[in-house]
Motif scaffolding. Structure first.
Motif, short mmCIF file in Angstrom:
data_model
loop_
_atom_site.label_atom_id
_atom_site.label_comp_id
_atom_site.label_asym_id
_atom_site.label_seq_id
_atom_site.Cartn_x
_atom_site.Cartn_y
_atom_site.Cartn_z
N VAL A 198 0.84 -1.20 0.00
CA VAL A 198 0.00 0.00 0.00
C VAL A 198 0.87 1.25 0.00
O VAL A 198 0.55 2.26 -0.67
CB VAL A 198 -0.95 -0.01 1.22
N ALA A 199 1.98 1.23 0.74
CA ALA A 199 2.89 2.39 0.76
C ALA A 199 3.42 2.67 -0.64
O ALA A 199 3.55 3.84 -1.05
CB ALA A 199 4.06 2.12 1.71
N MET A 200 3.68 1.62 -1.41
CA MET A 200 4.16 1.83 -2.77
C MET A 200 3.05 2.41 -3.66
O MET A 200 3.31 3.24 -4.53
CB MET A 200 4.67 0.51 -3.36
N VAL A 201 1.80 1.99 -3.40
CA VAL A 201 0.67 2.55 -4.16
C VAL A 201 0.56 4.05 -3.87
O VAL A 201 0.43 4.87 -4.80
CB VAL A 201 -0.64 1.82 -3.78
N PHE A 202 0.60 4.45 -2.60
CA PHE A 202 0.52 5.87 -2.26
C PHE A 202 1.77 6.61 -2.75
O PHE A 202 1.67 7.79 -3.15
CB PHE A 202 0.37 6.05 -0.75
N PHE A 203 2.92 5.95 -2.72
CA PHE A 203 4.14 6.56 -3.23
C PHE A 203 3.99 6.92 -4.72
O PHE A 203 4.31 8.04 -5.15
CB PHE A 203 5.31 5.59 -3.03
N ILE A 204 3.48 5.98 -5.49
CA ILE A 204 3.28 6.23 -6.93
C ILE A 204 2.24 7.33 -7.13
O ILE A 204 2.41 8.23 -7.98
CB ILE A 204 2.84 4.92 -7.64
N PHE A 205 1.18 7.29 -6.32
CA PHE A 205 0.10 8.27 -6.44
C PHE A 205 0.60 9.69 -6.17
O PHE A 205 0.41 10.60 -6.99
CB PHE A 205 -1.02 7.87 -5.49
N PHE A 206 1.25 9.90 -5.02
CA PHE A 206 1.72 11.24 -4.67
C PHE A 206 2.87 11.68 -5.58
O PHE A 206 3.01 12.88 -5.88
CB PHE A 206 2.16 11.28 -3.21
N ASN A 207 3.67 10.73 -6.05
CA ASN A 207 4.77 11.08 -6.94
C ASN A 207 4.24 11.60 -8.28
O ASN A 207 4.77 12.55 -8.85
CB ASN A 207 5.65 9.84 -7.16
N LYS A 208 3.15 10.98 -8.76
CA LYS A 208 2.55 11.46 -10.01
C LYS A 208 1.96 12.85 -9.82
O LYS A 208 2.06 13.72 -10.69
CB LYS A 208 1.46 10.49 -10.48
N LEU A 209 1.30 13.06 -8.66
CA LEU A 209 0.75 14.39 -8.39
C LEU A 209 1.87 15.43 -8.32
O LEU A 209 1.72 16.56 -8.80
CB LEU A 209 -0.02 14.37 -7.06
#
Length: 994
Positions: A198-209
């Motif tokens: 899940v941390a990697m999912v949020f990492f990818i999400f915030f990184n794209k933002l």
């Protein structure tokens, strides 16, 4: 000039040659491999340090990696190798090592506890990670005062996601060592397992933002965000379950090939990750692998055949250890190298990092408190001390460091932010592992988090006392051996730790006195509440039941679905040891009702669905029958332990009565099952008998190979044949037909070997009789004229104080065949019953003609005789029915002796009819006499036959209870013997000191 051109052209050709390899590069590769090998060797050394000092393993490996990275310029070619590894792309670490670590952790979890904690784990690892990432981002911006030039808000949240990934390996290992509850351990481990993905999912999400805000990449829409989040958090786990399902089906078809099963788990782990990350799914590979591991933990483990299971777990343990060591070493070297080459970290960042460490713990506490109302509502309740340890034990580890390195090598992000990401993540990993990991034990002890009730202290004291007695007995035995005549026995006692055990026993006595008060000169359970005592007995009984279930599965006596349900029923009961046992209700809930099964019986006649309906009926009723009979067998074996449990006898009796009640419920259900579906049960029993025979052949073959009686060629050929038959048996389709009585009699075990003419005579004398529920078939003392075989229904045979349930195919009763013409028991129909009546005189006539038939009748009658004359049965009365049958058939000889003959009972025996007396009196105690229905204890001297003798002579000593059950219950010592020997040991020590 021409020669130079030719030479230059030759060099170009060589460099363009596809087979050319640079020798220098080869040496570099060898040095890298050498460094990794030395790293594993270093890990083994640190593992020994961990055993001696209990200092956490992971922080030590990480520290060594950091030192190698920092000192690489002084390490020569090893330093050069470290430099090469330190510039490895972090994605490579994620692709090669992380899937293995995640799968192994998920695969080895306790699925029942994980499932029960699922809601809490999902709360903490799902929204909890997102909320924690936001809190940490707020800390960076509002409390550490990082400007937008250092990191903007989206970048702060990205770094917060990286720092939300926990890796509490050291803490979980410590809590297991200290005896923390499995539920709490699984909450910590499960949250860490899922929050990595899940941390990697949020990492990818915030990184794209973050990139979108900087104008890099495409725009971000709300719909795109939802779609991306759904794909990463839902599609990945679903893919893992699907791959796990097909992998489990494949594994079940593998027989006797440990290598293939092991490789299958590896291949599917990496394929799941690759398909999720890089194929058209484009989802979270880490969550897919976690889902795959959890599916295998729940359903795949029991799909692996028992003979391969140990090998698979051994291989995965080795791989997990190697990967964990390598990852921490690599990450340490990478971070150490980054520190040397660092140009973007200032002195103020070090002070901020120390401050952030405390903020990070506070944020984790706030995250958990935010979900506290829900955490108390679902799963196992978490106490205040557990809450503190949960927050404090959130160590940062390999995945967070790897994610930070992925940020660090992303050229689209500002250099300052990239270096801050690696700096803070490395600092938090070092601080949490070196500070939290090493001080967590002191915190647990300070909070008194782990309860140690007085009853557990008492049981542990018994274990220690038993070890002392066992040591003393072993020493006494060895002292009489001439091969140890020169041994220094005082030094032996010092080396084996007798004195330490004594000191610990004294310490436990003092602790128990402080808790209960009073003089505790003897082991007792006074002062304990009923709930404590009953709960402890139930706990130990249920643990034994679980062990028996697994033992049945490992020996091929029940299938994977059955053992999974049976073990889960014990797990559920273990959560409620303060309540009356209700195991059968838990099992029964998983069965399809008879009315629904009858509907499938009608559906099997349909053109298209008939085959599927018949398959379902066979599979489900086979599962039900397997669960029921395995439960009855294991629970009955537990009953044999009643007289040997070293606990309050009243409490033990009450819990054993609960077990008997559960067995009765299961036997009633089994009788109904036999009555309702006799044709299917016959097919099921045929399949189970075939499977048991094949498994026995296989074990026998393996034993012969170990003993050198079969060479490898013969072994492989025979084993392949047995394995092929096992696979064929699983796919075999059985006919559902009730045979005629003549055909049934031909297959009946006691009639095996009887000439056809004699069997025809028996069949001609038979006739069918029907009985309604509770109708008496025969009564004790009435004249016996017939023997019965149960064709349908169930009969209760009242044998003394016992009631034997006799179902389909049972004979009523063997005891009446050897009696004096009067019925020895009372039998009544437990349900609507159909019996086939056989003429008693015809069967007795056959006994006179056939010695084999006579022997079978007498041996089968022993079960009745032992219960009818229980006071005379000696240790035979304590044996569980199945083990008694095995002993009588494999370790006894049926014998007849005339008057005045001499007979020897070296290992004991059992008199069915007749009388014997000892030839020599024992120490003035007089002549020993034994007569009808009596156990004869082992004796070296002969007996004289006074009356014609029919008996069983034992070929081996009676093993009443298996040794492994004794050890689990600590059943070997009686209280008086323990006290006597314990006192003797203390006196000897006092004399030595004097």
């Amino acid at each position: 000039m021409g020669e130079e051109d030719t030479h230059s052209e030759g060099e170009n050709i060589m460099h363009q040659d596809s087979l050319f390899r640079d020798e220098e590069k080869m040496e570099e590769s060898a040095n890298v491999a050498y460094l990794l090998t030395l790293g594993i060797l270093l890990g083994l050394t640190l593992r020994e340090v961990n055993k001696k000092t209990k200092f956490p393993y992971s922080p030590m490996v990480l520290t060594c990696g950091l030192l190698i990275g920092l000192l690489q310029s002084s390490l020569g070619y090893l330093g050069e190798s470290a430099s090469i590894l330190s510039h490895m792309h972090p994605h490579l670490i994620v692709y090669v090592f992380i899937p293995v670590l995640l799968f192994e952790s998920a695969f080895n979890c306790d699925w029942y506890v994980f499932k029960y904690q699922m809601v809490n784990i999902l709360l903490l690892a799902g929204p909890g990670v997102g909320w924690g990432a936001i809190l940490l981002g707020i800390v960076f911006k509002l409390f550490l005062f990082y400007s937008d030039e250092d990191m903007n808000w989206y970048q702060a949240f990205t770094l917060g996601s990286v720092l939300s990934a926990t890796d509490p390996v050291a803490v979980v290992a410590l809590l297991k060592e200290l005896g923390a509850s499995a539920a709490f351990n699984h909450l910590i481990e499960g949250e860490a397992l899922l929050n990595d993905g899940v941390a990697m999912v949020f990492f990818i999400f915030f990184n794209k933002l973050s990139k979108a805000a900087a104008g890099i990449g495409g725009g971000v829409t709300f719909g795109g965000v939802l779609l991306n989040f759904f794909r990463n958090s839902i599609v990945g786990p679903v893919l893992g379950v699907i791959v796990g399902f097909f992998g489990a089906l494949w594994a079940r078809r593998i027989v006797g090939d440990d290598v293939e099963v092991g490789w299958l788990t590896f291949v599917f782990t990496y394929l799941t990750f690759y398909w999720a990350e890089f194929c058209f799914f484009k989802t979270s590979g880490l969550l897919a692998v976690v889902s795959l591991g959890l599916f295998w933990s729940a359903f795949g483990k029991t799909r692996i055949r028992s003979e391969s299971e140990h090998a698979v777990h051994t291989v995965w343990s080795f791989v997990q250890y190697s990967c964990d060591t390598t990852v921490f070493l690599l990450v340490g070297m990478i971070v150490g190298t980054e520190v040397i080459e660092e140009r973007y970290i200032y002195t103020s960042d070090y002070f901020r990092m120390i401050l952030f460490y405390f903020f990070m713990i506070i944020c984790r506490y706030l995250m958990v408190i935010s979900f506290w109302p829900l955490l108390k509502k679902y799963g196992y309740p978490m106490s205040q001390p557990e809450l503190i340890v949960f927050v404090y034990g959130g160590l940062r580890g390999a995945l967070g460091l790897t994610l930070s390195l992925m940020v660090g090598c992303d050229p689209d992000l500002p250099p300052r932010f990239r270096h801050l990401s690696v700096f803070f993540t490395a600092g938090m990993a070092a601080l949490t592992n070196l500070v939290n990991g090493t001080t967590c034990k002191a915190l647990v002890n300070y909070l008194n988090m782990i309860e140690n009730p007085v009853i557990k202290k008492k049981v542990y004291k018994r274990y220690l006392t038993d070890m002392i007695v066992n040591q003393e007995d072993t020493i006494k035995e060895l002292e009489g051996d001439e091969h140890y005549a020169m041994a220094d026995w005082n030094q032996v006692k010092a080396l084996v730790g007798s004195q330490e055990y004594l000191q610990e026993v004294v310490q436990l006595e003092n602790e128990i006195k402080q808790i209960q008060g009073g003089n505790m000169s003897r082991i007792s359970y006074e002062g304990l509440t009923d709930s404590e005592t009953f709960g402890e007995v139930r706990y130990r009984v249920l643990r034994i039941l679980k062990g028996l279930y697994y033992s049945k599965f490992e020996h091929g006596q029940c299938d994977e679905d059955s053992v999974r349900l049976l073990v889960e029923s014990s797990d559920v009961a273990l959560d409620h040891t303060g309540s009356i046992l209700n195991i059968w209700e838990q099992l029964f809930q998983s069965f399809t009702s008879f009315s629904s099964i009858k509907y499938f019986f009608k559906a099997k006649e349909w053109t298209f669905l008939g085959g599927y309906a018949q398959q379902y009926i066979t599979k489900h009723l086979g599962f039900v029958y397997d669960v029921t009979t395995t439960f009855i067998s294991c629970a009955s074996e537990v009953l044999t332990l009643q007289q040997h449990m070293p606990m309050n006898k009243g409490a033990v009796k009450l819990i054993m009565d609960e077990i008997r009640n559960e067995i009765t419920k299961a036997e009633i259900y089994l009788g109904s099952l036999n009555d309702t579906f006799p044709e299917v049960i016959r097919a099921i029993q045929t399949k189970r008998a075939s499977h048991t025979v094949l498994m026995h052949q296989r074990h026998h073959l393996e034993e012969n190979q170990k003993n050198g009686l079969v060479d490898d060629k013969e072994f492989n050929s025979l084993k392949a044949n047995i394995d092929a038959r096992l696979v064929e048996l699983e796919n075999h389709s059985f006919d559902w037909q009730i045979p005629t009585f003549h055909a049934f009699a031909m297959e009946f075990p006691i009639f095996t070997g009887v000439p056809k003419e004699e069997l025809d005579t028996i069949v001609k004398s038979t006739y069918e009789k029907r009985y309604q529920q509770d109708e008496i078939v025969y009564e004790k003392g009435m004249t016996c004229q017939n023997i019965y075989i149960v064709q349908k229904g169930t009969v209760d045979d009242e044998v003394g104080t016992h009631v034997l349930k006799k179902g389909l195919g049972s004979l009523l009763s063997y005891a009446n065949l050897i009696g004096d013409g009067k019925c020895m028991t009372t039998a009544r129909a437990a349900s609507e019953t159909v019996l086939h009546s056989l003429n008693l005189n015809v069967l007795r006539s056959l006994m006179q003609k056939s010695e084999i038939f006579e022997q079978k009748i007498y041996i089968n009658s022993i079960e009745y005789l032992i219960k009818l004359f229980e006071s005379q049965a000696g240790p035979l009365a304590q044996m569980e029915a199945k083990r008694l049958g095995q002993f009588l058939r494999s370790k006894t000889q049926f014998k007849k002796f005339d008057v005045h003959s001499n007979v020897e009972f070296m290992f004991g025996g059992y008199i069915i009819k007749g009388e014997i007396q000892s030839c020599i009196s024992d120490d003035g105690e007089g002549i020993e006499r034994y007569r009808d229905y009596c156990y004869v204890p082992p004796r070296e001297s002969d007996f004289t036959v006074n009356k014609p003798l029919i008996c069983l002579v034992f070929d081996d000593a009676i093993d009443i209870i298996k040794q492994d059950r004794l050890e689990q219950f600590n059943l070997e010592n009686h209280e008086e013997i323990v006290q006597e020997r314990f006192s003797r040991i203390e006196i000897q020590n006092q004399q030595q000191e004097f």
